[in-house]
Design an enzyme around this catalytic site. Structure first.
Site, PDB file in Angstrom:
ATOM      1  N   HIS A  75     -49.700  58.278 -28.246  1.00 48.50           N
ATOM      2  CA  HIS A  75     -48.372  58.363 -28.671  1.00 48.50           C
ATOM      3  C   HIS A  75     -47.073  57.700 -27.956  1.00 48.50           C
ATOM      4  O   HIS A  75     -46.012  57.597 -28.475  1.00 48.50           O
ATOM      5  CB  HIS A  75     -48.013  60.008 -28.637  1.00 48.50           C
ATOM      6  CG  HIS A  75     -47.630  60.480 -27.390  1.00 48.50           C
ATOM      7  ND1 HIS A  75     -48.593  61.232 -26.488  1.00 48.50           N
ATOM      8  CD2 HIS A  75     -46.555  60.519 -26.477  1.00 48.50           C
ATOM      9  CE1 HIS A  75     -48.163  61.623 -25.383  1.00 48.50           C
ATOM     10  NE2 HIS A  75     -46.814  61.226 -25.380  1.00 48.50           N
ATOM     11  N   ASP A 105     -55.602  60.879 -28.377  1.00 56.41           N
ATOM     12  CA  ASP A 105     -54.331  60.385 -27.968  1.00 56.41           C
ATOM     13  C   ASP A 105     -54.444  59.475 -26.784  1.00 56.41           C
ATOM     14  O   ASP A 105     -53.791  59.404 -25.997  1.00 56.41           O
ATOM     15  CB  ASP A 105     -53.461  61.609 -27.560  1.00 56.41           C
ATOM     16  CG  ASP A 105     -51.958  61.046 -27.288  1.00 56.41           C
ATOM     17  OD1 ASP A 105     -51.835  60.277 -27.806  1.00 56.41           O
ATOM     18  OD2 ASP A 105     -51.337  62.002 -26.372  1.00 56.41           O
ATOM     19  N   SER A 183     -46.678  61.025 -19.357  1.00 56.68           N
ATOM     20  CA  SER A 183     -47.689  60.674 -20.402  1.00 56.68           C
ATOM     21  C   SER A 183     -48.235  59.440 -20.116  1.00 56.68           C
ATOM     22  O   SER A 183     -47.521  58.394 -20.015  1.00 56.68           O
ATOM     23  CB  SER A 183     -46.643  60.754 -21.853  1.00 56.68           C
ATOM     24  OG  SER A 183     -46.463  61.936 -22.208  1.00 56.68           O
TER      25      SER A 183
END
Length: 203
Positions: A75, A105, A183
């Site tokens: 993402h 992901d 992230s």
């Protein structure tokens, strides 16, 4: 008359809880930090009048091979027109996407660089609930190196539905603080081995 009390009555042994000491993290941080990178993404979107506008976003990543392979979140790089990776030695290198999987992901980037510091993977069966773990990443896009937070493995095998509607399975849950910008950064054990990639936050 009742017998006199012993001057030194026996006492119950004190309960032992682990080693009784919190882990020292300075060596882990020194080992892991050089392999943590910033991932800067430029993309194009359309405004209300369908005019193209440039957008910029940032995440984290970790080098997993000395010849320039980096793992981050899918993402983080979705929709990217260009990707630049900021290394610990202050170099900024263009990156190409060589693999991605939205179901987990995860994405793999390739840098044109060699002799890079990198992290080894921990054996899968070495991770258990209650283990100490340390999370690294470029939290909030702040300058000055990666942010470091510590916690434990709270659970294994979690399944989570993200805000984008994607269902992620077989996740490690940790109580180490994960902030926006983390992230794609690494989650490591106390040996500095890679046990997971910071993916999502549930508040």
């Amino acid at each position: 008359a009742p017998p006199a009390a012993s001057p030194n009555p026996p006492t119950s042994p004190s309960p032992q809880v682990g080693t009784g000491a919190l882990p020292a993290l300075r060596e882990v941080v020194a080992k892991v930090s050089p392999a943590v990178v910033g991932v800067d993404v430029n993309s194009t979107a359309l405004d209300f009048f369908l005019r193209p506008i440039e957008q910029h976003s940032a995440g984290s990543g970790v080098i997993i091979r000395a010849d320039g392979y980096v793992v981050t979140n899918d993402h983080v790089i979705t929709g990217a027109d260009s990707i630049q990776v900021s290394l610990a030695d202050n170099r900024v290198v263009e990156a190409q996407v060589v693999g991605r999987d939205a179901r987990s992901d995860l994405a793999v980037l390739k840098l044109e660089a060699t002799d890079l510091p990198y992290l080894a993977f921990a054996p899968r069966d070495s991770v258990d609930v209650g283990d100490w773990v340390v999370a690294f990443g470029n939290a909030l896009g702040l300058e000055g190196g990666p942010t470091v937070t510590v916690g434990i493995v709270s659970a294994l095998g979690r399944t989570v539905r993200t805000s984008s509607g994607t269902t992620l399975a077989d996740l490690i849950q940790t109580d180490a603080a994960i902030n926006p910008g983390n992230s794609g950064g690494p989650l490591v054990n106390l040996k500095g081995e890679l046990v997971g990639i910071n993916t999502t936050i549930l508040a």
